[in-house]
Design an enzyme around this catalytic site. Structure first.
Site, short mmCIF file in Angstrom:
data_model
loop_
_atom_site.label_atom_id
_atom_site.label_comp_id
_atom_site.label_asym_id
_atom_site.label_seq_id
_atom_site.Cartn_x
_atom_site.Cartn_y
_atom_site.Cartn_z
CB CYS A 165 63.32 29.54 101.99
SG CYS A 165 63.81 31.14 102.94
CB CYS A 206 65.93 27.75 108.41
SG CYS A 206 65.80 29.81 108.72
CB THR A 265 79.10 56.03 105.59
OG1 THR A 265 80.05 55.67 104.86
CG2 THR A 265 78.55 54.76 106.54
CD GLN A 301 80.75 49.14 105.78
OE1 GLN A 301 79.41 49.45 105.25
NE2 GLN A 301 81.09 48.67 106.74
CG ASP A 338 80.04 39.12 105.91
OD1 ASP A 338 79.23 38.00 106.39
OD2 ASP A 338 80.29 38.99 104.74
CD GLU A 388 86.96 38.43 102.97
OE1 GLU A 388 86.16 39.17 103.37
OE2 GLU A 388 86.69 37.24 102.37
CE1 TYR A 411 83.69 38.33 107.32
CE2 TYR A 411 84.98 39.94 106.02
CZ TYR A 411 84.27 38.82 106.13
OH TYR A 411 84.27 38.26 104.76
CD1 TRP A 430 87.94 36.72 96.50
CD2 TRP A 430 87.71 38.38 95.10
NE1 TRP A 430 86.51 37.05 96.71
CE2 TRP A 430 86.70 38.39 95.79
CE3 TRP A 430 87.77 39.49 94.00
CZ2 TRP A 430 85.18 39.04 95.28
CZ3 TRP A 430 86.79 40.27 93.79
CH2 TRP A 430 85.43 40.01 94.33
S1 SF4 Z 1 68.59 30.40 106.10
FE1 SF4 Z 1 66.34 30.22 106.46
S2 SF4 Z 1 65.91 32.17 105.66
FE2 SF4 Z 1 67.80 32.05 104.93
S3 SF4 Z 1 67.60 31.13 102.82
FE3 SF4 Z 1 67.98 29.66 104.34
S4 SF4 Z 1 65.84 28.69 104.91
FE4 SF4 Z 1 65.50 30.79 103.91
#
Ligand code: SF4
Length: 371
Positions: A206, A215, A305, A51, A147, A46, A129, A29
């Protein structure tokens, strides 16, 4: 305590977009680079993805699009045909709303989706959303589509301490602050992809994340502690009985559920009420017709659910010409595939009759969660 306001480095949308340009998922899509997104396809996907996983949605989406290639085709179709095409995807209220929305787009907007989040929100079945996602992806409006994936990414980036669902307004505000004026549609899809492929609920990757350095959860090694969630009470198990009746002309007794509520408008075999304290030993008292009932071994389990369900199945054969009780009907077994049977009823019929012609197990063979 560290708060979003105390952070030094703000995540840069440009870093995410550069990552997206290299790693974007190829989805049926999704417009390819240089193509214009089709609002109908964006909206349809969407709604289907609410879910439900991408893997489960893909084959449904392609079949659905083949059957209803435009919003006009969908609006013109009888609601039963839409429900039947939706069967197996779960959350059937979405299918009813989908049809109502298609009609509204045709009647109010001449078959063209409105292009702003505010106007999209006025359509049936379009919540905050979906309105933001369609406005951003199909019309490049700088709307924040939040979301579950986005909640996870943003709550980790900013170590949002408040638990969901209370944290929603804060997460929305933090997301709005990140949406760039340039390429907001790609940004929305990029955050979704990041949440789906890198910033996963367990063991996020990460080291591959374009937002690793700003982050805050990663800096503290606390990624999996976010988003914080309020503890849910597990839904109480309900029990009931389902009655499969085979007439000598190889037809099965079915009825249609009321249009509103759980599995609204779907087809089913007659059943008892579904209650936590239902007594299967008394099930024959709920049978829709007089017959020699046979209680089949085992039970059919299904997870909705809000609660798990266990159905005891009673089976009976009746002679040719047996009339159907009020508001029920006989359907030839070979025509069952044309009925809008939800996953739980396919399980009931398979339990009693073996595999049914044209009916399919839930995607991936797992129980279908549905409303
Ligand atoms: S947003 Fe943060 S927790 Fe998520 S993958 Fe990136 S570094 Fe890791």
């Amino acid at each position: 305590m560290l708060t979003p306001a105390s952070r030094v480095t703000k995540p840069d949308p440009a870093d995410l977009l550069a990552w997206y340009d290299r790693h974007r998922r190829d989805l049926p899509w999704r417009a390819r680079p240089g193509e214009t997104a089709d609002p109908y396809r964006v909206w349809l996907s969407e709604i289907m993805l609410q879910q439900t996983t991408v893997v489960a949605v893909k084959p449904f989406y392609l079949r659905f699009l083949e059957r209803f290639p435009t919003v006009d085709a969908l609006a013109e179709a009888p609601v039963d045909a839409v429900m039947q095409a939706w069967a197996g995807l779960g959350y059937y209220s979405r299918a009813r709303n989908l049809h109502a929305c298609a009609k509204a787009v045709v009647e109010r907007h001449g078959g063209h989706f409105p292009s702003t989040e505010a106007e999209l929100l006025k359509l049936p079945g379009i919540g905050a959303y979906t309105a933001a996602a369609v406005a951003a992806i199909a019309f490049d409006e700088a709307a924040a589509a939040v979301d579950g994936n986005v909640e996870r990414v943003v709550s980790r980036l900013f170590t949002v301490e408040e638990a969901l669902p209370k944290a929603k307004p804060l997460i929305r505000a933090l997301t709005e602050d990140l949406v760039p004026a340039d390429r907001p549609g790609d940004f929305a899809q990029a955050v979704m992809d990041l949440g789906a492929t890198i910033c996963t609920p367990k063991r996020p990757a990460c080291a591959l994340c374009p937002w690793m350095s700003p982050c805050w959860a990663r800096a503290q090694g606390m990624q999996e502690a976010y988003p914080k969630k309020q503890k849910k009470e597990a839904g109480q198990l309900r029990r009931g009985a389902a009655f499969v009746i085979l007439r000598a002309d190889d037809s099965i007794l079915l009825r249609t559920r009321p249009p509103q509520g759980l599995l609204g408008g779907m087809a089913e075999t007659p059943t008892s009420a579904w209650e936590p304290d239902y007594q299967p030993s008394q099930a024959v008292l709920d049978a829709p017709i007089e017959a020699r009932w046979q209680r089949l071994p085992g039970v059919v389990r299904h997870v909705f659910t809000h609660f798990p369900l266990e159905l005891t199945v009673l089976f009976a054969k009746v002679p040719k010409g047996t009339p159907s009780p009020d508001e029920m009907r006989w359907t030839p077994r070979r025509a069952l595939q044309d009925e809008a049977l939800p996953g739980v009823m396919k399980k009931v019929l398979s339990h009693a009759l073996g595999d049914l012609p044209g009916t399919k197990k839930a995607p991936g063979g797992k129980p279908v969660k549905s409303d």
